[in-house]
Design a protein around this motif. Structure first.
Motif, PDB file in Angstrom:
ATOM      1  N   ALA A   1       0.836  -1.198   0.000  1.00 53.69           N
ATOM      2  CA  ALA A   1       0.000   0.000   0.000  1.00 53.69           C
ATOM      3  C   ALA A   1       0.870   1.247   0.000  1.00 53.69           C
ATOM      4  CB  ALA A   1      -0.919   0.006   1.209  1.00 53.69           C
ATOM      5  N   LEU A   2       0.316   2.317  -0.568  1.00 54.25           N
ATOM      6  CA  LEU A   2       0.970   3.621  -0.527  1.00 54.25           C
ATOM      7  C   LEU A   2       0.119   4.547   0.329  1.00 54.25           C
ATOM      8  CD1 LEU A   2       2.677   5.598  -3.338  1.00 54.25           C
ATOM      9  CD2 LEU A   2       0.816   6.681  -2.079  1.00 54.25           C
ATOM     10  N   TYR A   3       0.767   5.264   1.226  1.00 56.77           N
ATOM     11  CA  TYR A   3       0.088   6.185   2.136  1.00 56.77           C
ATOM     12  C   TYR A   3       0.533   7.604   1.822  1.00 56.77           C
ATOM     13  CZ  TYR A   3      -0.490   1.755   4.567  1.00 56.77           C
ATOM     14  OH  TYR A   3      -0.785   0.443   4.862  1.00 56.77           O
ATOM     15  N   CYS A   4      -0.428   8.495   1.676  1.00 58.76           N
ATOM     16  CA  CYS A   4      -0.083   9.865   1.319  1.00 58.76           C
ATOM     17  C   CYS A   4      -1.102  10.817   1.938  1.00 58.76           C
ATOM     18  CB  CYS A   4      -0.039  10.050  -0.197  1.00 58.76           C
ATOM     19  SG  CYS A   4      -1.592   9.666  -1.044  1.00 58.76           S
ATOM     20  N   GLY A   5      -0.731  12.078   1.986  1.00 58.16           N
ATOM     21  CA  GLY A   5      -1.658  13.046   2.551  1.00 58.16           C
ATOM     22  C   GLY A   5      -1.107  14.456   2.517  1.00 58.16           C
ATOM     23  N   ILE A   6      -1.957  15.383   2.906  1.00 61.96           N
ATOM     24  CA  ILE A   6      -1.567  16.790   3.009  1.00 61.96           C
ATOM     25  C   ILE A   6      -1.799  17.242   4.442  1.00 61.96           C
ATOM     26  CG2 ILE A   6      -2.050  19.158   2.274  1.00 61.96           C
ATOM     27  CD1 ILE A   6      -2.851  18.092  -0.429  1.00 61.96           C
ATOM     28  N   VAL A   7      -0.755  17.746   5.067  1.00 65.36           N
ATOM     29  CA  VAL A   7      -0.847  18.327   6.399  1.00 65.36           C
ATOM     30  C   VAL A   7      -1.023  19.840   6.237  1.00 65.36           C
ATOM     31  CG1 VAL A   7       0.301  18.692   8.621  1.00 65.36           C
ATOM     32  CG2 VAL A   7       0.654  16.549   7.354  1.00 65.36           C
ATOM     33  N   VAL A   8      -2.157  20.339   6.695  1.00 66.47           N
ATOM     34  CA  VAL A   8      -2.421  21.775   6.672  1.00 66.47           C
ATOM     35  C   VAL A   8      -2.172  22.309   8.082  1.00 66.47           C
ATOM     36  CG1 VAL A   8      -4.083  23.601   6.137  1.00 66.47           C
ATOM     37  CG2 VAL A   8      -4.193  21.410   4.919  1.00 66.47           C
ATOM     38  N   LYS A   9      -1.261  23.252   8.209  1.00 66.69           N
ATOM     39  CA  LYS A   9      -0.930  23.771   9.541  1.00 66.69           C
ATOM     40  C   LYS A   9      -1.988  24.774   9.989  1.00 66.69           C
ATOM     41  CE  LYS A   9       3.389  24.810   8.481  1.00 66.69           C
ATOM     42  NZ  LYS A   9       4.793  25.271   8.694  1.00 66.69           N
ATOM     43  N   ALA A  10      -3.190  24.238  10.183  1.00 67.57           N
ATOM     44  CA  ALA A  10      -4.323  25.041  10.649  1.00 67.57           C
ATOM     45  C   ALA A  10      -5.216  24.145  11.485  1.00 67.57           C
ATOM     46  CB  ALA A  10      -5.102  25.623   9.471  1.00 67.57           C
ATOM     47  N   GLY A  11      -5.174  24.345  12.788  1.00 69.62           N
ATOM     48  CA  GLY A  11      -6.013  23.587  13.700  1.00 69.62           C
ATOM     49  C   GLY A  11      -6.839  24.512  14.560  1.00 69.62           C
ATOM     50  N   THR A  12      -7.371  23.983  15.625  1.00 68.20           N
ATOM     51  CA  THR A  12      -8.250  24.753  16.502  1.00 68.20           C
ATOM     52  C   THR A  12      -7.563  26.001  17.048  1.00 68.20           C
ATOM     53  OG1 THR A  12      -9.282  22.670  17.145  1.00 68.20           O
ATOM     54  CG2 THR A  12      -9.743  24.571  18.534  1.00 68.20           C
ATOM     55  N   ARG A  13      -6.281  25.916  17.329  1.00 64.91           N
ATOM     56  CA  ARG A  13      -5.585  27.058  17.925  1.00 64.91           C
ATOM     57  C   ARG A  13      -5.341  28.195  16.940  1.00 64.91           C
ATOM     58  NH1 ARG A  13       0.587  25.798  19.495  1.00 64.91           N
ATOM     59  NH2 ARG A  13       0.073  27.679  20.650  1.00 64.91           N
ATOM     60  N   HIS A  14      -5.640  27.979  15.664  1.00 62.04           N
ATOM     61  CA  HIS A  14      -5.485  29.032  14.672  1.00 62.04           C
ATOM     62  C   HIS A  14      -6.806  29.715  14.325  1.00 62.04           C
ATOM     63  CE1 HIS A  14      -2.051  26.235  14.051  1.00 62.04           C
ATOM     64  NE2 HIS A  14      -1.409  27.378  14.054  1.00 62.04           N
ATOM     65  N   GLU A  15      -7.875  29.314  14.993  1.00 62.79           N
ATOM     66  CA  GLU A  15      -9.173  29.941  14.766  1.00 62.79           C
ATOM     67  C   GLU A  15      -9.242  31.306  15.441  1.00 62.79           C
ATOM     68  OE1 GLU A  15     -11.598  25.660  15.028  1.00 62.79           O
ATOM     69  OE2 GLU A  15     -11.711  27.155  16.633  1.00 62.79           O
ATOM     70  N   GLU A  16     -10.000  32.219  14.847  1.00 61.10           N
ATOM     71  CA  GLU A  16     -10.339  33.456  15.528  1.00 61.10           C
ATOM     72  C   GLU A  16     -11.327  33.131  16.650  1.00 61.10           C
ATOM     73  OE1 GLU A  16      -8.945  36.321  14.946  1.00 61.10           O
ATOM     74  OE2 GLU A  16      -7.760  35.538  13.272  1.00 61.10           O
ATOM     75  N   PRO A  17     -11.406  33.970  17.683  1.00 59.80           N
ATOM     76  CA  PRO A  17     -12.308  33.671  18.808  1.00 59.80           C
ATOM     77  C   PRO A  17     -13.755  33.387  18.399  1.00 59.80           C
ATOM     78  CG  PRO A  17     -10.853  35.479  19.380  1.00 59.80           C
ATOM     79  CD  PRO A  17     -10.599  35.181  17.928  1.00 59.80           C
ATOM     80  N   ALA A  18     -14.220  34.052  17.343  1.00 55.94           N
ATOM     81  CA  ALA A  18     -15.611  33.865  16.923  1.00 55.94           C
ATOM     82  C   ALA A  18     -15.799  32.647  16.019  1.00 55.94           C
ATOM     83  CB  ALA A  18     -16.109  35.117  16.204  1.00 55.94           C
ATOM     84  N   ASP A  19     -14.705  32.003  15.652  1.00 55.02           N
ATOM     85  CA  ASP A  19     -14.774  30.892  14.697  1.00 55.02           C
ATOM     86  C   ASP A  19     -14.701  29.532  15.394  1.00 55.02           C
ATOM     87  OD1 ASP A  19     -15.023  32.573  12.580  1.00 55.02           O
ATOM     88  OD2 ASP A  19     -12.923  32.489  11.982  1.00 55.02           O
ATOM     89  N   SER A  20     -15.489  29.345  16.417  1.00 53.77           N
ATOM     90  CA  SER A  20     -15.470  28.104  17.179  1.00 53.77           C
ATOM     91  C   SER A  20     -15.740  26.895  16.279  1.00 53.77           C
ATOM     92  CB  SER A  20     -16.524  28.160  18.289  1.00 53.77           C
ATOM     93  OG  SER A  20     -16.684  26.912  18.909  1.00 53.77           O
ATOM     94  N   GLY A  21     -14.812  25.932  16.293  1.00 54.12           N
ATOM     95  CA  GLY A  21     -14.991  24.705  15.522  1.00 54.12           C
ATOM     96  C   GLY A  21     -14.739  24.837  14.035  1.00 54.12           C
ATOM     97  N   MET A  22     -14.221  25.968  13.578  1.00 53.81           N
ATOM     98  CA  MET A  22     -14.068  26.191  12.138  1.00 53.81           C
ATOM     99  C   MET A  22     -13.069  25.228  11.495  1.00 53.81           C
ATOM    100  SD  MET A  22     -14.813  27.671   9.338  1.00 53.81           S
ATOM    101  CE  MET A  22     -15.756  29.168   9.646  1.00 53.81           C
ATOM    102  N   ALA A  23     -11.945  24.945  12.156  1.00 54.30           N
ATOM    103  CA  ALA A  23     -10.946  24.053  11.564  1.00 54.30           C
ATOM    104  C   ALA A  23     -11.544  22.663  11.315  1.00 54.30           C
ATOM    105  CB  ALA A  23      -9.722  23.961  12.465  1.00 54.30           C
ATOM    106  N   HIS A  24     -12.279  22.144  12.286  1.00 52.88           N
ATOM    107  CA  HIS A  24     -12.927  20.838  12.131  1.00 52.88           C
ATOM    108  C   HIS A  24     -14.059  20.910  11.111  1.00 52.88           C
ATOM    109  CE1 HIS A  24     -15.969  17.775  13.481  1.00 52.88           C
ATOM    110  NE2 HIS A  24     -14.916  17.017  13.317  1.00 52.88           N
ATOM    111  N   PHE A  25     -14.773  22.018  11.093  1.00 47.41           N
ATOM    112  CA  PHE A  25     -15.833  22.244  10.109  1.00 47.41           C
ATOM    113  C   PHE A  25     -15.255  22.178   8.692  1.00 47.41           C
ATOM    114  CE2 PHE A  25     -17.963  25.498   7.472  1.00 47.41           C
ATOM    115  CZ  PHE A  25     -19.275  25.054   7.494  1.00 47.41           C
ATOM    116  N   MET A  26     -14.090  22.775   8.494  1.00 48.22           N
ATOM    117  CA  MET A  26     -13.445  22.750   7.179  1.00 48.22           C
ATOM    118  C   MET A  26     -13.078  21.328   6.762  1.00 48.22           C
ATOM    119  SD  MET A  26     -13.229  25.897   6.016  1.00 48.22           S
ATOM    120  CE  MET A  26     -11.857  25.937   4.868  1.00 48.22           C
ATOM    121  N   GLU A  27     -12.648  20.536   7.727  1.00 51.97           N
ATOM    122  CA  GLU A  27     -12.320  19.144   7.430  1.00 51.97           C
ATOM    123  C   GLU A  27     -13.526  18.416   6.847  1.00 51.97           C
ATOM    124  OE1 GLU A  27     -12.567  15.116   9.784  1.00 51.97           O
ATOM    125  OE2 GLU A  27     -11.536  16.666  10.925  1.00 51.97           O
TER     126      GLU A  27
END
Length: 410
Positions: A21-47
């Motif tokens: 098998a081949l395993y591949c992916g893209i790591v985006v350096k944007a998680g919960t700690r990069h959200e603006e205060p009003a953007d609760s859950g936005m990083a997971h929402f984008m996923e």
């Protein structure tokens, strides 16, 4: 190990393997700690929303492309990053690369799909709230990092989630989903140059965003500041008590990181001979399981212990845990004990490499945050080089009584 930086800024890391098998992916350096205060859950929402349509593909086309060939496509969000990943045979890598680049850089986040998918996320939140052994960690982090990104729930707030629009998703993407905030990783039986060429072709016409001036990279995220230690109980209608205690610690960029890794494994690692398991389960018979965890970011970390027990046994369990913590923070390990602890942890690490998917993801995440390839030999050498004095001084610093907080559900 092969690394490259593409003209648009995308970092690439490729390691050949003998796996079918081949395993591949893209790591985006944007998680919960990069959200603006009003953007609760936005990083997971984008996923979630990345799978709901792009400029080229419908949601149904995205879901079926790799699966029809026996492959798999998935994603997850942490407080530090979002990872989109796939598992395919090497001959299908071109399809996986094109699809990954498409959903990361060309998603359109249609409002009709948002209105449907947000209810799926809200159901996920409700099911999570029904699991006290998981929910207690979120409450603990919220109390330890109040009003800070690291204390924020990854899943977000249902009320806020139901307000999100296509414009909100595109705004977040424009700040974080650009090539030089991402790493494309590949682990499989494929020629490195060919793999890079496939990735470059997959990006043509897709990764057109440029880094905005006000974007927050992982190194620019808000520096966390732990609150004073606390002892708090929350009433829950559960059949047993759930308890988390822990303390803030340093991040994985800190030179003391190898020491806290080994200490954590000795105290409450996965093996049944961990000190906490021997004390609370094998000797006292008070719990089914007790585990300690180390959650780290580039600039911060959190050490925690979790156990579930009868309500009447909570205080005794806590006394035993504090006893083990005190012992490791006040007594110099013998050379025999230190050698045994190192041998166990290093061999656990080497055996874990057989989980190819986890190793591939670690390959991408490590390169994203360290800027250099993951070197298991060097990693093991750092553990082997630890002294008993380093273990003692690190444990004494982290496990100060005044730094340890406790949260109890009962």
């Amino acid at each position: 190990m092969y690394t490259a930086s593409l003209p648009n800024g995308m970092k690439v890391i490729i390691e050949r393997s003998t796996s079918r098998a081949l395993y591949c992916g893209i790591v985006v350096k944007a998680g919960t700690r990069h959200e603006e205060p009003a953007d609760s859950g936005m990083a997971h929402f984008m996923e979630h929303m990345a799978f709901k349509g792009t400029k080229q593909r419908t949601a149904r086309a995205i879901t079926g492309l790799l699966e029809r060939r026996g492959g798999d496509l998935s994603a997850f969000t942490t407080k530090q990053e979002t990872v989109y990943y796939a598992q395919v045979l090497p001959e299908d890598f071109h399809l996986a690369a094109d699809l990954l680049c498409d959903i990361v850089f060309q998603s359109t986040y249609p409002q009709t799909e948002i209105d449907k998918e947000v209810e799926v996320i809200c159901d996920e939140i409700e099911s999570y709230r029904d699991s006290p052994s998981e929910l207690i960690f979120d409450d603990f982090e919220r109390l330890l990092f109040p009003d800070q990104p690291l204390g924020r729930d990854i899943l977000g707030n249902p009320q806020r989630l139901r307000q999100y629009t296509t414009a909100d998703a595109l705004r977040f993407a424009s700040k974080h989903y650009f090539p030089n905030n991402c790493v494309f990783y590949v682990y499989g039986n494929i020629d490195e140059i060919r793999a890079q060429q496939i990735i470059s072709r997959a990006l043509i016409g897709k990764a057109c965003r440029e880094q905005p001036l006000d974007s927050k990279s992982s190194k620019q995220a808000i520096e966390p500041k732990a609150a004073p230690s606390f002892y708090q109980e929350i009433h829950k209608d559960t059949h047993q008590a759930h308890v988390v205690l822990g303390a803030p610690t340093f991040g994985f960029m800190d030179p003391r990181y190898p020491a806290i890794l080994l200490i954590n494994n000795m105290l409450g690692g996965p093996a049944p001979n961990s000190r906490l398991n021997l004390s609370l389960r094998e000797r006292a018979g008070l719990v089914y399981s007790v585990d300690s965890y180390l959650t780290t970011y580039p600039d911060a970390g959190l050490w925690t212990v979790y156990f579930g027990s009868d309500f009447k046994d909570v205080e005794q369990c806590l006394r035993l845990i504090h006893k083990e913590i005190h012992n490791i923070a006040s007594q110099l390990l013998s050379q025999r004990a230190l050698k045994a602890a190192k041998r166990q942890y290093i061999r656990q690490t080497l055996l874990s490499l057989d989980n190819f998917e986890n190793y591939a993801i670690s390959l991408g995440k490590y390169y994203a945050h360290h800027g250099q390839p993951l070197n298991i030999d060097r990693y093991c050498q750092q553990i082997e080089a630890l002294t008993a004095e380093q273990i003692l001084s690190t444990a004494a610093e982290v496990f100060q009584t005044k730094r340890i907080s406790t949260l109890i559900y009962r």
